[in-house]
Design a protein around this motif. Sequence first.
Motif, PDB file in Angstrom:
ATOM      1  N   LEU A 186       0.850  -1.291  -0.007  1.00 12.85           N
ATOM      2  CA  LEU A 186       0.133   0.061   0.020  1.00 12.85           C
ATOM      3  C   LEU A 186       0.888   1.389  -0.179  1.00 12.85           C
ATOM      4  CD1 LEU A 186      -2.736  -0.917   2.608  1.00 12.85           C
ATOM      5  CD2 LEU A 186      -3.121  -0.145   0.325  1.00 12.85           C
ATOM      6  N   GLY A 187       0.389   2.177  -0.614  1.00 11.34           N
ATOM      7  CA  GLY A 187       1.005   3.438  -0.385  1.00 11.34           C
ATOM      8  C   GLY A 187       2.126   3.833  -1.557  1.00 11.34           C
ATOM      9  N   LEU A 188       2.324   2.980  -2.409  1.00 11.89           N
ATOM     10  CA  LEU A 188       3.500   3.192  -3.469  1.00 11.89           C
ATOM     11  C   LEU A 188       3.034   2.799  -4.687  1.00 11.89           C
ATOM     12  CD1 LEU A 188       6.357   0.897  -3.296  1.00 11.89           C
ATOM     13  CD2 LEU A 188       4.541   0.754  -1.580  1.00 11.89           C
ATOM     14  N   ASP A 189       3.911   2.987  -5.755  1.00 13.73           N
ATOM     15  CA  ASP A 189       3.655   2.583  -7.013  1.00 13.73           C
ATOM     16  C   ASP A 189       5.091   2.430  -7.676  1.00 13.73           C
ATOM     17  OD1 ASP A 189       2.304   1.306  -9.329  1.00 13.73           O
ATOM     18  OD2 ASP A 189       1.356   3.149 -10.058  1.00 13.73           O
ATOM     19  N   ALA A 190       5.549   1.112  -7.938  1.00 10.70           N
ATOM     20  CA  ALA A 190       6.964   0.788  -8.468  1.00 10.70           C
ATOM     21  C   ALA A 190       6.624   0.899 -10.067  1.00 10.70           C
ATOM     22  CB  ALA A 190       7.395  -0.186  -7.872  1.00 10.70           C
ATOM     23  N   PRO A 191       7.856   1.302 -10.800  1.00 10.60           N
ATOM     24  CA  PRO A 191       7.674   0.904 -12.132  1.00 10.60           C
ATOM     25  C   PRO A 191       7.515  -0.580 -12.655  1.00 10.60           C
ATOM     26  CG  PRO A 191       9.811   2.178 -11.541  1.00 10.60           C
ATOM     27  CD  PRO A 191       8.987   1.697 -10.154  1.00 10.60           C
ATOM     28  N   GLU A 192       6.830  -0.520 -13.514  1.00  6.36           N
ATOM     29  CA  GLU A 192       6.628  -2.018 -14.124  1.00  6.36           C
ATOM     30  C   GLU A 192       7.532  -2.964 -14.531  1.00  6.36           C
ATOM     31  OE1 GLU A 192       3.295  -3.557 -13.924  1.00  6.36           O
ATOM     32  OE2 GLU A 192       2.975  -1.595 -12.834  1.00  6.36           O
ATOM     33  N   LEU A 193       7.528  -4.062 -14.529  1.00  3.62           N
ATOM     34  CA  LEU A 193       8.784  -4.948 -14.783  1.00  3.62           C
ATOM     35  C   LEU A 193       9.330  -4.769 -16.082  1.00  3.62           C
ATOM     36  CD1 LEU A 193      10.345  -7.183 -13.230  1.00  3.62           C
ATOM     37  CD2 LEU A 193       8.754  -8.742 -14.203  1.00  3.62           C
ATOM     38  N   ALA A 218      11.811   5.590  -0.717  1.00  6.24           N
ATOM     39  CA  ALA A 218      13.248   6.561  -0.101  1.00  6.24           C
ATOM     40  C   ALA A 218      14.527   6.429  -1.051  1.00  6.24           C
ATOM     41  CB  ALA A 218      13.519   6.136   1.434  1.00  6.24           C
ATOM     42  N   GLU A 219      14.605   5.214  -1.724  1.00 12.50           N
ATOM     43  CA  GLU A 219      15.514   4.783  -2.633  1.00 12.50           C
ATOM     44  C   GLU A 219      15.288   5.271  -4.128  1.00 12.50           C
ATOM     45  OE1 GLU A 219      17.050   0.791  -2.048  1.00 12.50           O
ATOM     46  OE2 GLU A 219      17.609   1.091   0.117  1.00 12.50           O
ATOM     47  N   GLY A 220      14.109   5.754  -4.203  1.00 15.29           N
ATOM     48  CA  GLY A 220      13.844   6.260  -5.532  1.00 15.29           C
ATOM     49  C   GLY A 220      13.408   5.032  -6.477  1.00 15.29           C
ATOM     50  N   LEU A 221      13.143   4.022  -5.980  1.00 14.89           N
ATOM     51  CA  LEU A 221      12.469   3.046  -6.947  1.00 14.89           C
ATOM     52  C   LEU A 221      11.023   2.852  -6.890  1.00 14.89           C
ATOM     53  CD1 LEU A 221      15.257   0.499  -5.893  1.00 14.89           C
ATOM     54  CD2 LEU A 221      15.093   1.592  -8.007  1.00 14.89           C
ATOM     55  N   ALA A 222      10.556   3.635  -6.342  1.00 21.48           N
ATOM     56  CA  ALA A 222       8.755   3.747  -6.584  1.00 21.48           C
ATOM     57  C   ALA A 222       8.128   5.011  -6.158  1.00 21.48           C
ATOM     58  CB  ALA A 222       8.368   2.612  -5.285  1.00 21.48           C
ATOM     59  N   ILE A 223       7.251   5.444  -6.500  1.00 20.97           N
ATOM     60  CA  ILE A 223       6.684   6.684  -6.273  1.00 20.97           C
ATOM     61  C   ILE A 223       5.499   6.430  -5.097  1.00 20.97           C
ATOM     62  CG2 ILE A 223       7.109   7.807  -8.528  1.00 20.97           C
ATOM     63  CD1 ILE A 223       4.106   7.457  -8.969  1.00 20.97           C
ATOM     64  N   SER A 224       5.223   7.812  -4.576  1.00 23.73           N
ATOM     65  CA  SER A 224       4.598   7.785  -3.277  1.00 23.73           C
ATOM     66  C   SER A 224       2.875   7.491  -4.114  1.00 23.73           C
ATOM     67  CB  SER A 224       4.563   8.897  -2.500  1.00 23.73           C
ATOM     68  OG  SER A 224       3.406   8.927  -1.539  1.00 23.73           O
ATOM     69  N   ALA A 225       2.002   6.892  -3.359  1.00 24.57           N
ATOM     70  CA  ALA A 225       0.700   6.660  -3.889  1.00 24.57           C
ATOM     71  C   ALA A 225       0.006   6.740  -2.589  1.00 24.57           C
ATOM     72  CB  ALA A 225       0.533   5.651  -4.737  1.00 24.57           C
ATOM     73  N   GLY A 226      -0.133   7.963  -1.757  1.00 22.66           N
ATOM     74  CA  GLY A 226      -0.901   8.141  -1.012  1.00 22.66           C
ATOM     75  C   GLY A 226      -0.335   8.098   0.391  1.00 22.66           C
TER      76      GLY A 226
END
Length: 186
Positions: A64-71, A132-140
């Motif tokens: 929950l709360g993040l969205d990572a780049p697709e594979l 925090a490592e820049g491998l996903a964006i916040s989503a809520g």
Amino acid sequence: MLQRRSRRNAIFRGPGGAVLAVVVLAVIAVVAAALDSPPPPVAGQARVSDGDSFRLGEKRIRLLGLDAPELAQSCTAADGRTWPCGRAARDRMAQFLAAGPADCRPEDTDQYERLLATCSVGGHDLGATMVAEGLAISAGRYWTEEAAARNHRLGIWAGDFDAPRTWRDDHPRPQGISGWLSALGL
């Protein structure tokens, strides 16, 4: 007719009626809470799926709360080169999951029947760390972590990228066996 209405309302009149009304409302609240309670916590050794989801036994978990780049998603580095940011996110999640058992607190399920959860490994929140490592964006959630990653130009923030939602919209998954065969060039 007036007499009947007054008899019905008489149940809730006076001190005993107020108590009865409170009891009725409390029972309704307890039943509603039981019907809408979150799934129970789950824990164990997990297997990565991508940068924001994994399997815990037979259960599929989506953080929950993040969205990572697709594979299959690529991003652009500061020097203009492309890099496989979706695979990098998956590989980093695999490293976290290899460090020990995942402890997950599901809050709900999604349309794909995945548990939507906040999870940690060794006391470290997986979602907060990925953002925090820049491998996903916040989503809520994780806005502070995203701001720090942006400011330090970490991971996807070092160059250019499509938001994972935008990338998914622009790259729909093939449907059915014929869609998968055509995606493979067969």
